[in-house]
Design an enzyme around this catalytic site. Structure first.
Site, short mmCIF file in Angstrom:
data_model
loop_
_atom_site.label_atom_id
_atom_site.label_comp_id
_atom_site.label_asym_id
_atom_site.label_seq_id
_atom_site.Cartn_x
_atom_site.Cartn_y
_atom_site.Cartn_z
N ASP A 7 27.24 85.30 16.60
CA ASP A 7 27.30 86.72 16.92
C ASP A 7 28.74 86.98 17.37
O ASP A 7 29.10 86.71 18.51
CB ASP A 7 26.31 87.06 18.03
CG ASP A 7 26.36 88.53 18.42
OD1 ASP A 7 26.61 89.38 17.54
OD2 ASP A 7 26.14 88.83 19.61
N GLU A 67 26.78 87.39 11.85
CA GLU A 67 26.41 88.80 11.82
C GLU A 67 27.58 89.61 11.28
O GLU A 67 28.73 89.35 11.61
CB GLU A 67 26.03 89.27 13.23
CG GLU A 67 25.38 90.63 13.23
CD GLU A 67 24.82 91.00 14.59
OE1 GLU A 67 23.68 90.61 14.88
OE2 GLU A 67 25.55 91.64 15.36
N ASP A 139 24.42 87.31 23.98
CA ASP A 139 25.13 87.02 22.73
C ASP A 139 24.60 85.74 22.09
O ASP A 139 24.52 85.64 20.86
CB ASP A 139 26.64 86.93 22.98
CG ASP A 139 27.20 88.26 23.46
OD1 ASP A 139 27.11 89.24 22.69
OD2 ASP A 139 27.69 88.34 24.60
#
Length: 163
Positions: A7, A67, A139
């Site tokens: 992420d 991501e 996260d």
């Protein structure tokens, strides 16, 4: 197969590693890489590269997922996020690891069942899918969700004839 999910973030990048054996998933490790806003940008990017390289060398994942960048209202923030994401992609690719890329809405839909899920819902489903784990922070939970999405995507590809 060992998979790492990422992420991206310049201030905090989440990472999560899972083992996928067909439909069975298990937690390997997770954490967050943090950089200080008071540190010059090039040094922050080097910190991301160095920390991720160490994680990759320790866990030797066979696949990775990152991501995708979302566009927010602050162009400067979007640019910095893109730079951090670029370093992560480069670091993983330099290790010869194949990378999948997933939009945040797709990750939420894969893990929670709806692309409009809240962060708390994603965190709760990650805890349910990987019971008993201690998640290093939001996260890291998002990174584990990215890894889970990638594992599901790989399993689906294997089930489709001709692949």
């Amino acid at each position: 197969m060992i998979l790492i999910g990422l992420d991206p973030g310049l201030a905090t990048t989440g990472w999560g590693i899972i083992a996928a054996d067909g439909n069975r998933l298990s937690h390997v490790a997770n954490g967050q890489i943090s950089t200080s806003a008071s540190t010059p940008l090039p040094e922050r990017l080097v910190t991301l590269n160095t920390a991720l390289t160490d994680i990759l060398l320790e866990h030797r994942p066979g696949g990775a997922a990152v991501e995708e960048v979302f566009i927010n209202s602050n162009p400067q923030s979007t640019l910095k996020l893109g730079q951090a994401r670029g370093v992560l992609l480069l670091t993983v690719a330099a290790q010869g690891i194949a990378i999948g890329e997933y939009a945040a809405r797709l990750v939420k839909k894969a893990v929670v069942g709806t692309g409009a899920a809240e962060k708390a819902q994603v965190h709760a489903m990650v805890m349910r899918l990987l019971p008993g784990i201690k998640i290093a922070g939001p996260d890291a939970a998002d990174a584990l969700a990215v890894a889970i999405t990638h594992a599901h995507h790989i399993a689906s590809q294997r089930r489709v004839p001709g692949r």
